[in-house]
Design an enzyme around this catalytic site. Structure first.
Site, PDB file in Angstrom:
ATOM      1  N   THR A  41       0.807  -1.215   0.000  1.00 41.45           N
ATOM      2  CA  THR A  41       0.000   0.000   0.000  1.00 41.45           C
ATOM      3  C   THR A  41       0.842   1.268   0.000  1.00 41.45           C
ATOM      4  O   THR A  41       0.310   2.370  -0.043  1.00 41.45           O
ATOM      5  CB  THR A  41      -0.943   0.013   1.223  1.00 41.45           C
ATOM      6  OG1 THR A  41      -0.196  -0.395   2.357  1.00 41.45           O
ATOM      7  CG2 THR A  41      -2.100  -0.933   1.038  1.00 41.45           C
TER       8      THR A  41
ATOM      9  N   HIS B 116       7.690  -0.133   6.324  1.00 41.98           N
ATOM     10  CA  HIS B 116       7.856   0.663   7.542  1.00 41.98           C
ATOM     11  C   HIS B 116       8.121  -0.277   8.709  1.00 41.98           C
ATOM     12  O   HIS B 116       8.213  -1.500   8.530  1.00 41.98           O
ATOM     13  CB  HIS B 116       6.645   1.565   7.770  1.00 41.98           C
ATOM     14  CG  HIS B 116       5.334   0.835   7.781  1.00 41.98           C
ATOM     15  ND1 HIS B 116       4.959   0.005   8.809  1.00 41.98           N
ATOM     16  CD2 HIS B 116       4.333   0.771   6.868  1.00 41.98           C
ATOM     17  CE1 HIS B 116       3.775  -0.503   8.554  1.00 41.98           C
ATOM     18  NE2 HIS B 116       3.378  -0.065   7.370  1.00 41.98           N
TER      19      HIS B 116
ATOM     20  N   LYS C 287      -9.520  -2.826  10.524  1.00 39.17           N
ATOM     21  CA  LYS C 287      -9.774  -1.499   9.951  1.00 39.17           C
ATOM     22  C   LYS C 287     -11.224  -1.094  10.234  1.00 39.17           C
ATOM     23  O   LYS C 287     -12.116  -1.937  10.257  1.00 39.17           O
ATOM     24  CB  LYS C 287      -9.549  -1.497   8.427  1.00 39.17           C
ATOM     25  CG  LYS C 287      -8.207  -2.068   7.997  1.00 39.17           C
ATOM     26  CD  LYS C 287      -7.086  -1.103   8.300  1.00 39.17           C
ATOM     27  CE  LYS C 287      -5.783  -1.526   7.665  1.00 39.17           C
ATOM     28  NZ  LYS C 287      -5.359  -2.891   7.945  1.00 39.17           N
TER      29      LYS C 287
ATOM     30  N   LYS D  98       0.876   0.823  18.650  1.00 41.93           N
ATOM     31  CA  LYS D  98       1.850   0.314  17.688  1.00 41.93           C
ATOM     32  C   LYS D  98       3.104   1.168  17.708  1.00 41.93           C
ATOM     33  O   LYS D  98       3.034   2.396  17.650  1.00 41.93           O
ATOM     34  CB  LYS D  98       1.259   0.314  16.276  1.00 41.93           C
ATOM     35  CG  LYS D  98       0.383  -0.884  16.010  1.00 41.93           C
ATOM     36  CD  LYS D  98      -0.033  -0.934  14.556  1.00 41.93           C
ATOM     37  CE  LYS D  98      -0.971  -2.106  14.340  1.00 41.93           C
ATOM     38  NZ  LYS D  98      -1.509  -2.169  12.979  1.00 41.93           N
TER      39      LYS D  98
ATOM     40  N   LYS E 183       5.453   5.003  15.191  1.00 39.62           N
ATOM     41  CA  LYS E 183       4.749   6.210  14.746  1.00 39.62           C
ATOM     42  C   LYS E 183       5.535   7.423  15.227  1.00 39.62           C
ATOM     43  O   LYS E 183       5.979   7.475  16.375  1.00 39.62           O
ATOM     44  CB  LYS E 183       3.344   6.267  15.350  1.00 39.62           C
ATOM     45  CG  LYS E 183       2.467   5.100  14.959  1.00 39.62           C
ATOM     46  CD  LYS E 183       1.965   5.247  13.538  1.00 39.62           C
ATOM     47  CE  LYS E 183       1.106   4.050  13.164  1.00 39.62           C
ATOM     48  NZ  LYS E 183       0.915   3.915  11.737  1.00 39.62           N
TER      49      LYS E 183
END
Lengths: 379, 44
Positions: free
Chosen positions: A16, A21, A58, A204, A207
């Site tokens: 995506t 990452h 999601k 998570k 970030k």
């Protein structure tokens, strides 16, 4: 290398974005360790399933991607995977794209052969769809589990792949594939999930104020990458050292048992080792030097994040925006009024300040936000 | 000699797995002699 059978296994990566990452890091480390033990990694890049978007966890349906976007991302991601896995030798890793077998599927045939083996009742009870039941789940997205399961079956038949691995949010989809293969009479398919990298609050990891922590140096500089790991919370040191480095566990235990100020030494080792894995030893060394220069007054400033100014007579507000330290002039004013900004080690108090020649005595000025975010402004 | 599943477990990677005993038999047969592969000279 060892003895015994080399077993093909796979992990999936959703293309995506055009870079991996930190969320992908654990998958690649596991694949790398499995390969060191002689097993054969298959990296499935989901060019086909990306057309749908995995609804697991999601809350909304994902934006559909074009074939061109997906192809571009797949090509970029392949280069990054090569930093973790070897693509030669007996158990060379391979990269496959599920667009190659999914996009030509025929709806009626697929439903008859594969769809008939799945219970919708059971699927709807799966964890991955729970969050979507209230807001609505399209039939299109419901098909994601069938396609991921079919991927496993395809790799089992084509490469003898016995194991699918993924993050823990993938458990339901992985089980779907294991059960599909077992339903067609093969009893040697397996699934394994690994832990997601989270902070002590369960968020998570990876970030930043700017968004995700990317493995692509053009999206997250090696210095920023190093600094992220250098500044992790004390409680995460052991997790990070054991999951994101190859250091032996006795070393991991030794480092993570350090207390108080000494735990910073463990963080430095973690930051160096992780940056070395992703960006190479030279870049890790440069990032370490820049960090030492800023925090201890030793090392070189050459490698800290820097920006060239065409005009040194820039307002402090524009300088903060240009270096991404503030998203807007309003935010920049707030930072200054809170006393969070320094220029060349002097606190900035005037929101109307305009930089001038005297601020660039060595050819550069150091702009600092808080204790840990620095930028070198070069004239 | 360690098998890879034990290493993954020891390092804290594994959350869940299907058929642990069968997996151990399948993947555990492949072993390497030591951690030396991981202890690269530039590791500190």
């Amino acid at each position: 290398m060892g003895h015994g059978k080399s077993i093909p296994f796979y992990i999936g990566i959703d293309p995506t974005a055009d870079s991996l990452h930190v969320g992908h890091f654990v998958s690649l480390m596991v694949a790398s360790i499995m390969q060191k033990y002689g097993h054969k990694p298959i990296i499935l890049v989901g060019g086909g399933t990306a057309s749908i978007g995995d609804p697991s966890g999601k809350t909304d349906m994902r934006k559909m991607m074009t074939r061109e976007e997906i192809d571009h991302n797949v090509a970029s991601i392949k280069k990054q995977i090569a930093k973790f896995l070897k693509f030669d030798g007996d158990n060379a890793a391979i990269v496959v794209n599920n667009a190659d077998w999914l996009l030509d599927l025929k709806f009626i045939d697929f439903n008859r052969e594969i769809g008939s083996l799945f219970s919708v009742n059971k699927m709807l009870a799966a964890e991955c769809y729970k969050q979507r039941m209230e807001k609505g789940l399209t039939f299109f997205e419901l098909g994601y589990m069938l396609l991921q399961s079919y991927d496993f079956l395809h790799l089992y038949n084509t490469y003898g792949c016995k194991l699918q691995m993924g993050g823990n949010d993938q458990w339901s989809n992985i089980i779907g594939g294991v059960e599909l293969i077992r339903k067609i009479g093969k009893d040697d398919s397996f699934g394994l999930t690994f832990k997601l990298l989270t902070t002590k609050e369960g968020k998570k990891m990876g970030k930043t104020e700017k968004g995700a922590l990317w493995l692509d140096e053009n999206k997250t500089s090696p210095y920023e990458f190093y600094q992220y790991w250098r500044n992790i919370e004390d409680e995460s040191v052991k997790t990070v050292l054991s999951l994101l480095t190859y250091l032996p566990m006795d070393k991991v235990n030794e480092l993570s048992s350090l207390k108080d100020e000494k735990i910073n030494e463990a963080k430095k080792v973690a930051a160096f080792e992780i940056t070395k894995l992703v960006h190479g030893e030279d870049e890790a060394r440069k990032a370490e030097e820049a960090s030492n220069a800023l925090f201890n007054g030793s090392g070189s400033l050459d490698n800290m994040p820097s920006i060239h100014l065409d005009d040194i007579n820039i307002s402090i507000l524009d300088a903060l925006i240009k270096t991404n330290m503030a998203p807007s002039k309003g935010q920049a004013r707030i930072l200054i009024n809170q006393g969070g900004i320094t220029l060349n080690d002097e606190k900035v108090t005037d929101t109307n300040l305009v930089l001038s020649e005297k601020d660039f005595q060595d050819g550069f000025a150091i702009l600092k936000k808080g204790k840990k975010t620095f930028y070198k402004l070069e004239k | 000699m360690d098998n890879v599943l034990k290493v993954l477990q020891e390092r804290g990677y594994i959350e869940q797995m299907t058929h642990p005993q069968e997996m151990d038999e399948l993947f555990g047969s492949r072993k390497i002699n030591s951690f030396l592969y991981w202890n690269r000279p530039n590791s500190r």
